[in-house]
Design a protein around this motif. Sequence first.
Motif, short mmCIF file in Angstrom:
data_model
loop_
_atom_site.label_atom_id
_atom_site.label_comp_id
_atom_site.label_asym_id
_atom_site.label_seq_id
_atom_site.Cartn_x
_atom_site.Cartn_y
_atom_site.Cartn_z
N VAL A 95 0.85 -1.20 0.00
CA VAL A 95 0.00 0.00 0.00
C VAL A 95 0.88 1.25 0.00
CG1 VAL A 95 -1.72 1.31 1.31
CG2 VAL A 95 -1.93 -1.18 1.14
N LYS A 96 1.91 1.24 0.86
CA LYS A 96 2.78 2.41 0.97
C LYS A 96 3.56 2.70 -0.32
CE LYS A 96 3.43 2.06 5.98
NZ LYS A 96 4.34 1.68 7.08
N ASN A 97 3.76 1.66 -1.12
CA ASN A 97 4.51 1.82 -2.37
C ASN A 97 3.63 1.97 -3.60
OD1 ASN A 97 7.12 1.69 -1.24
ND2 ASN A 97 6.99 -0.53 -1.08
N CYS A 98 2.32 2.06 -3.41
CA CYS A 98 1.42 2.11 -4.56
C CYS A 98 1.41 3.51 -5.18
CB CYS A 98 0.01 1.65 -4.20
SG CYS A 98 -0.94 2.82 -3.21
N LYS A 99 0.84 3.59 -6.39
CA LYS A 99 0.88 4.83 -7.18
C LYS A 99 -0.40 5.65 -7.06
CE LYS A 99 3.96 2.86 -10.71
NZ LYS A 99 3.76 1.39 -10.63
N VAL A 100 -1.21 5.37 -6.04
CA VAL A 100 -2.44 6.14 -5.82
C VAL A 100 -2.41 6.71 -4.41
CG1 VAL A 100 -3.88 4.86 -7.46
CG2 VAL A 100 -3.66 4.05 -5.09
N PRO A 101 -3.23 7.73 -4.12
CA PRO A 101 -3.33 8.20 -2.74
C PRO A 101 -3.80 7.05 -1.85
CG PRO A 101 -4.48 9.67 -4.26
CD PRO A 101 -4.12 8.46 -5.04
N TRP A 102 -3.23 6.95 -0.66
CA TRP A 102 -3.55 5.81 0.21
C TRP A 102 -3.60 6.23 1.68
CZ3 TRP A 102 0.01 4.93 3.98
CH2 TRP A 102 1.32 5.41 3.77
N ALA A 103 -4.30 5.40 2.45
CA ALA A 103 -4.27 5.51 3.91
C ALA A 103 -4.30 4.10 4.48
CB ALA A 103 -5.47 6.31 4.42
N ILE A 104 -3.63 3.92 5.60
CA ILE A 104 -3.68 2.66 6.34
C ILE A 104 -4.34 2.95 7.69
CG2 ILE A 104 -2.31 0.90 7.53
CD1 ILE A 104 -0.23 1.27 5.22
N VAL A 105 -5.42 2.23 7.97
CA VAL A 105 -6.12 2.37 9.25
C VAL A 105 -5.84 1.10 10.05
CG1 VAL A 105 -8.36 2.51 10.38
CG2 VAL A 105 -7.92 3.87 8.33
N ARG A 106 -5.05 1.26 11.10
CA ARG A 106 -4.79 0.13 12.00
C ARG A 106 -5.75 0.19 13.19
NH1 ARG A 106 1.43 1.60 12.26
NH2 ARG A 106 2.20 0.75 10.28
N THR A 107 -6.14 -0.99 13.66
CA THR A 107 -7.07 -1.02 14.79
C THR A 107 -6.72 -2.14 15.75
OG1 THR A 107 -9.40 -0.84 15.38
CG2 THR A 107 -8.83 -2.50 13.72
N VAL A 108 -7.45 -2.21 16.86
CA VAL A 108 -7.14 -3.12 17.97
C VAL A 108 -8.42 -3.78 18.49
CG1 VAL A 108 -6.12 -3.33 20.27
CG2 VAL A 108 -5.31 -1.55 18.72
N LEU A 109 -8.45 -5.08 18.58
CA LEU A 109 -9.49 -5.85 19.28
C LEU A 109 -10.88 -5.22 19.13
CD1 LEU A 109 -9.78 -8.41 21.07
CD2 LEU A 109 -9.61 -6.94 23.06
N VAL A 110 -11.44 -5.37 17.95
CA VAL A 110 -12.73 -4.74 17.63
C VAL A 110 -13.87 -5.56 18.24
CG1 VAL A 110 -14.22 -3.95 15.77
CG2 VAL A 110 -11.74 -3.88 15.49
N TYR A 111 -14.82 -4.87 18.86
CA TYR A 111 -15.98 -5.54 19.43
C TYR A 111 -17.25 -4.82 19.00
CZ TYR A 111 -16.13 -1.77 22.93
OH TYR A 111 -16.21 -0.54 23.54
N GLY A 112 -18.36 -5.55 19.02
CA GLY A 112 -19.65 -4.99 18.60
C GLY A 112 -20.56 -6.09 18.12
N THR A 113 -21.71 -5.70 17.60
CA THR A 113 -22.68 -6.69 17.11
C THR A 113 -22.92 -6.50 15.62
OG1 THR A 113 -24.59 -5.27 17.52
CG2 THR A 113 -23.88 -6.68 19.33
N ALA A 114 -23.33 -7.56 14.98
CA ALA A 114 -23.66 -7.51 13.56
C ALA A 114 -24.64 -8.62 13.26
CB ALA A 114 -22.41 -7.64 12.70
N PHE A 115 -25.28 -8.51 12.11
CA PHE A 115 -26.27 -9.51 11.68
C PHE A 115 -25.55 -10.76 11.19
CE2 PHE A 115 -29.01 -11.38 8.39
CZ PHE A 115 -30.17 -11.58 9.13
#
Length: 298
Positions: free
Chosen positions: A149-169
């Motif tokens: 991603v960091k070396n790609c030729k388009v605008p980019w962002a990396i979103v890192r996250t931690v231990l995600v919790y919640g509900t879903a269908f």
Amino acid sequence: MKVLITGSNGLLGQHLLPLFIQDERYEVIAVGRGVNRLPSQHGYTYESVNLRNAVSAQQLLEKHQPDVIIHAAAMTQVDECERNKDACWDTNVAATRYLIQAAEKHNAFFIFLSTDFIFDGLEGPYREDDHPNPLSYYGASKVAAERMVKNCKVPWAIVRTVLVYGTAFDMQRSNIISWVKNNLQQGKKIKVVDDQWRTPTLVQDLATGCKLVADKRSNGVFHISGKEMLSPYDMAIQTANFFKLDVRLIEKVNAKTFVQPAKRPAKTGFVIDKAVQELGYEPHSFAEGLEIVGKEMG
């Protein structure tokens, strides 16, 4: 403006879709494996695509030509990645490469979801510019994908996250809150580690963070998580107290109690100052997250 969201059947995908559908600026394309498992079939276009196939990824982007891609699809079961490294690489690295190659033809803004497991857990909590040193194959696959991603030729962002919790269908997997609640309600004793630490993330907060990145076209790496450093044992006790369940059923243990294929970092968690200052990101506390999840569970 078109936004294409991969992993739309997953926990994060199910919370990303409504945010973008409600925003009239966006036309939404949801991408998943197999049938659409979402309860609402309106307000977006669903595509069933095998992103591990380069031609399929190219055809998907040729058809829709999105302005923004949020690549949330991944193989995230840490032990399964350790046991089945080929599938992990194909899903987390090869699929990302194919999407990037397709995105480069259309100059789409590429947002990639990553993880605290890229770190070894010796120096947490981590900032965006801290050096990765993964302990597991899952973590290594995410580091490899981040590098692309960091070396790609388009605008980019990396979103890192931690231990995600919640509900879903129609969730295929539980998370710590549902696991604790379900076991204690059945009167089962559970063992929970108290020598690992994370900054747990409410899925609604993660979805909001991703949308802020998309709205602002913010480039670079962003750490999106909760603020509080908690052990799984801390989270289990808070969950039991919230649902008025018997905390005596929770046994405090250390990580050596469990024999697992993949090694876990001891202390990760994130410093989220950059996201707060640059994006206006403001997460819920774990207690507030429990309130939200509790209402959703009925």
